[in-house]
Design an enzyme around this catalytic site. Structure first.
Site, PDB file in Angstrom:
ATOM      1  N   CYS A   9      25.724  50.401   0.312  1.00  0.00           N
ATOM      2  CA  CYS A   9      26.691  50.932   1.268  1.00  0.00           C
ATOM      3  C   CYS A   9      26.563  50.191   2.587  1.00  0.00           C
ATOM      4  O   CYS A   9      25.476  49.726   2.958  1.00  0.00           O
ATOM      5  CB  CYS A   9      26.461  52.429   1.484  1.00  0.00           C
ATOM      6  N   CYS A  16      22.892  61.335   3.609  1.00  0.00           N
ATOM      7  CA  CYS A  16      23.301  60.833   2.298  1.00  0.00           C
ATOM      8  C   CYS A  16      22.195  60.998   1.257  1.00  0.00           C
ATOM      9  O   CYS A  16      21.066  60.542   1.469  1.00  0.00           O
ATOM     10  CB  CYS A  16      23.714  59.363   2.392  1.00  0.00           C
ATOM     11  N   ASP A 282      26.024  63.444 -10.781  1.00  0.00           N
ATOM     12  CA  ASP A 282      25.865  62.650  -9.567  1.00  0.00           C
ATOM     13  C   ASP A 282      24.745  63.186  -8.686  1.00  0.00           C
ATOM     14  O   ASP A 282      24.104  62.428  -7.959  1.00  0.00           O
ATOM     15  CB  ASP A 282      27.196  62.634  -8.793  1.00  0.00           C
ATOM     16  N   CYS A 323      21.531  87.390 -10.057  1.00  0.00           N
ATOM     17  CA  CYS A 323      22.827  86.723 -10.187  1.00  0.00           C
ATOM     18  C   CYS A 323      23.639  87.325 -11.329  1.00  0.00           C
ATOM     19  O   CYS A 323      24.846  87.567 -11.191  1.00  0.00           O
ATOM     20  CB  CYS A 323      22.644  85.226 -10.420  1.00  0.00           C
TER      21      CYS A 323
END
Length: 400
Positions: A9, A16, A282, A323
């Site tokens: 990048c 990031c 990702d 949950c």
């Protein structure tokens, strides 16, 4: 999702999570996808799709570090192996390298461009800086202006952090002021943990409660969502589209939310690095989540194998009792597993760090979501909620 330039990048954004992935490939000096790998990936990706409509997603790092010629090859390969199927492309960029040549390429080929921008200049430049410490806002805005000039379809990807998360309306109104009608915002939550290879962020399975200073707080996230929603639901429904609000409404209706983090299971959105290594997600590009390489095993086999199936199912199966018994489980499904590192009131592990914020948000928006969901079920526009609010037809605890 393909990484044609790996983690390379031209910026060095402080929050990031992907920049340090280059350390996983420290022995390779050039983290760029080869033409041979591009062709192999294109062929296998198309073959792995079960529908006639196919979407290629290009992500970084910074995708525009690759030349236009690389993506022209990608389009030619898509046509060769697509055999008449409908193929679209979406590309994510930090926007600083967009010029007229790029805009013309996107316009001619109908590519959707996602631009990373975190709000007004002061918000954006707080963390999104060059390696020399220079702000990137002016260059991003110049790129957006060029995209607009060429009629390129684009949307904004905004990171909500400890700084801009405290000024939600200034943040939201900025995007409206620049004519951005499609907005995605994602909360940044990272934990610090040193590794021998130089990486400084914790993997999802690693124990660390050292939440980074730039991470958005749980209550801060809830307040942010409520404030933006209150303006959106009164003036902007049907005109400005906020991905998280659309996903929440989808879950309220009982249809797929369109965001993996809000779905019951995940695992459909793997990521392929420049060299053909495939990872589960990702946000899970760590050695323990490497599924293999498409030079050794097909992309289809990797994404449909037992390991990836187990990864996707674990999103639901690993939920703690708190949950599973929550009234809003249907709305968030535990959110992203990478953020589940807190302890429940019962002492169980696996509670999402942002839980308090999401519960506040869902409780706040419930009357409006109920109304919009009912409109959809009767084939009416959810935007009718704005008139209902003006007429006082929606009962809320605060009588807003």
């Amino acid at each position: 999702m393909a990484k044609p330039a790996g983690a390379a990048c031209n910026l060095a954004c402080r929050y990031c999570y992907y920049l340090e992935k280059s350390r996983l490939y420290a022995d390779d000096s050039r983290h760029m996808m080869s033409d041979e790998m591009l062709e192999r990936f294109t062929k296998e990706y198309i073959e792995a799709q079960a529908t006639s409509d196919i979407l290629f997603t290009w992500h970084g790092g910074e995708t525009l570090l690759r030349p236009i010629a690389f993506y022209e090859k990608a389009i030619a390969l898509q046509r060769r192996y697509g055999r008449g199927r409908n193929i679209d492309n979406a590309i994510q960029t930090n926007g600083t390298l967009i010029d007229e040549r790029w805009a013309q390429f996107f316009a001619v080929n109908g590519w959707l461009v996602g631009v990373s921008i975190d709000g007004p200049e002061a918000f954006h430049d707080e963390y999104r800086r060059s390696r020399q410490g220079e702000g990137s806002f002016a260059r991003v805005m110049q790129g957006i202006e060029i995209l607009n000039r060429y009629g390129v379809q684009w949307n904004a990807m905004a990171v909500v952090n400890n700084d801009n998360g405290s000024r939600p309306l200034e943040f939201y109104r900025f995007f409206k002021s620049i004519g951005c009608h499609y907005l995605q915002f994602t909360p940044v939550v990272e934990r610090a943990l040193s590794h021998a290879d130089g990486r400084s962020l914790a993997a999802p399975d690693e124990e660390s409660m050292a939440v980074t200073a730039f991470s958005v707080g749980a209550d801060q996230w809830g307040d942010f969502l409520c404030a933006v929603f209150d303006e959106w639901v009164r003036t902007d429904v049907g005109d400005y589209f906020v991905q998280l609000f659309d996903a929440t409404l989808a879950n309220w209706v009982g249809v797929a939310p369109g965001i993996c983090s809000m779905a019951p299971t995940c695992g459909q959105v793997g990521v392929m690095e420049y060299n053909g290594d495939v990872y589960s997600c990702d946000h899970f590009v760590f050695p323990e989540y490497r599924l293999g390489n498409i030079r050794d095993e097909s992309l289809y086999a990797l994404m449909h194998g037992d390991r990836q199936r187990a990864f996707g199912a674990a999103k639901r199966e690993s939920l703690p009792r708190q949950c599973r018994e929550c009234e809003y489980l249907f709305a968030c499904n535990g959110e992203c597993p990478k953020n589940r590192f807190c302890i429940t009131a019962d002492g169980d592990s696996g509670l999402n760090y942002l839980c308090r914020g999401y519960k506040k948000f869902f409780h706040h928006v419930a009357p409006y979501m109920d109304f919009m969901a009912n409109e959809l079920r009767h084939d009416r526009a959810p935007a009718n909620v704005m008139e209902a609010i003006r007429r006082g037809w929606i009962d809320t605890e605060d009588n807003v």
